[in-house]
Design an enzyme around this catalytic site. Sequence first.
Site, short mmCIF file in Angstrom:
data_model
loop_
_atom_site.label_atom_id
_atom_site.label_comp_id
_atom_site.label_asym_id
_atom_site.label_seq_id
_atom_site.Cartn_x
_atom_site.Cartn_y
_atom_site.Cartn_z
N CYS A 1 -3.07 -3.77 13.44
CA CYS A 1 -3.74 -3.54 12.17
C CYS A 1 -4.72 -2.37 12.19
CB CYS A 1 -4.40 -4.84 11.70
SG CYS A 1 -4.59 -4.85 9.89
N VAL B 1 -6.09 -5.71 4.45
CA VAL B 1 -6.85 -6.02 3.24
C VAL B 1 -7.25 -4.74 2.49
CG1 VAL B 1 -7.69 -8.27 3.97
CG2 VAL B 1 -9.00 -6.27 4.58
N GLU C 1 -0.10 -9.85 12.52
CA GLU C 1 -1.31 -10.21 13.28
C GLU C 1 -1.64 -11.69 13.00
OE1 GLU C 1 -4.58 -8.02 11.61
OE2 GLU C 1 -5.92 -8.40 13.31
N LYS D 1 -6.31 -6.16 20.73
CA LYS D 1 -6.77 -5.22 19.69
C LYS D 1 -8.05 -4.50 20.12
CE LYS D 1 -7.53 -5.23 14.64
NZ LYS D 1 -7.56 -6.11 13.46
C1 ACM Z 1 -7.36 -5.78 10.01
O1 ACM Z 1 -7.52 -5.09 11.01
N1 ACM Z 1 -6.84 -6.99 10.08
C2 ACM Z 1 -7.70 -5.28 8.69
#
Ligand code: ACM
Length: 262
Positions: free
Chosen positions: A142, A169, A40, A109
């Site tokens: 992510c 994270v 990402e 996203k």
């Molecule tokens: C994330 O979605 N970058 C933790």
Amino acid sequence: MQLRLAIVQTNPVFGEVELNVRSALNLMRSTPADLYVLPELFNTGYNFIDGVEVSRLAESTSGPTFQSVAEFARDQACHVVYGFAESAGRIYNSAALVGPGGFMGLYRKVHLFDREHLFFTPGDLGFRVFNLPFGNVGLMICFDWIYPEAARTLALKGAHLIVHPSNLVLPYCPDAMVTRCVENRVFAATADRVGREDRGGVDLRFIGKSEIVSPRGEILGRLGADEVGILVMGLDLHEADFKKLTGYNDLLVDRRPEQYSA
Ligand code: ACM
């Protein structure tokens, strides 16, 4: 056709787009593959201070990052999925699919994480699956991992492989993707980053552990928590066509949507 799938784990320097793109492509050049998955926001870094900064670093789908990746894909006759901040009137946290012939598709996203809500517009394209020579590839980014609906939607749309650019994270995702794969009988390729970004009073450490997982939930390969590197595996994506868990359980056919309303 056997797929040589590569996940690329990077450590971008925040804001140094040209350097980050060059470093990633150099790593990829050293290791032949048919499909490369980058993290990402691989070109910019993650920990934006404000919207002005995001706007300055965001690019269109035909921007300089795309041009560099497309040249690589053409020269190497391969496909690449990469995450970037997309400028399209609004700013999205997006992933682009590029093939030897150029731009092939985009995912924005859907489930934004934490302070991403300050900078990005939630994705509006749904979850997308692309029919490629080696199988059907679905995209998510992510934090989409925490919504089983994301992977399920891709599986229902025929994905053999979920390609998953990430900047993780929290510690849960690498193990959680095993479940996403088992419950959908699909492959998944999570490409994460490593390193730390301490900017504007927000200190983030990225967990690495990029991985390729099989439809049976086997972790076929996983990179370390700190290493920059690339992992390549040969896969037959059509293993993901077989959804039968037992003689009486076909995972997708046996769903009972009429029982699921909340
Ligand atoms: C994330 O979605 N970058 C933790």
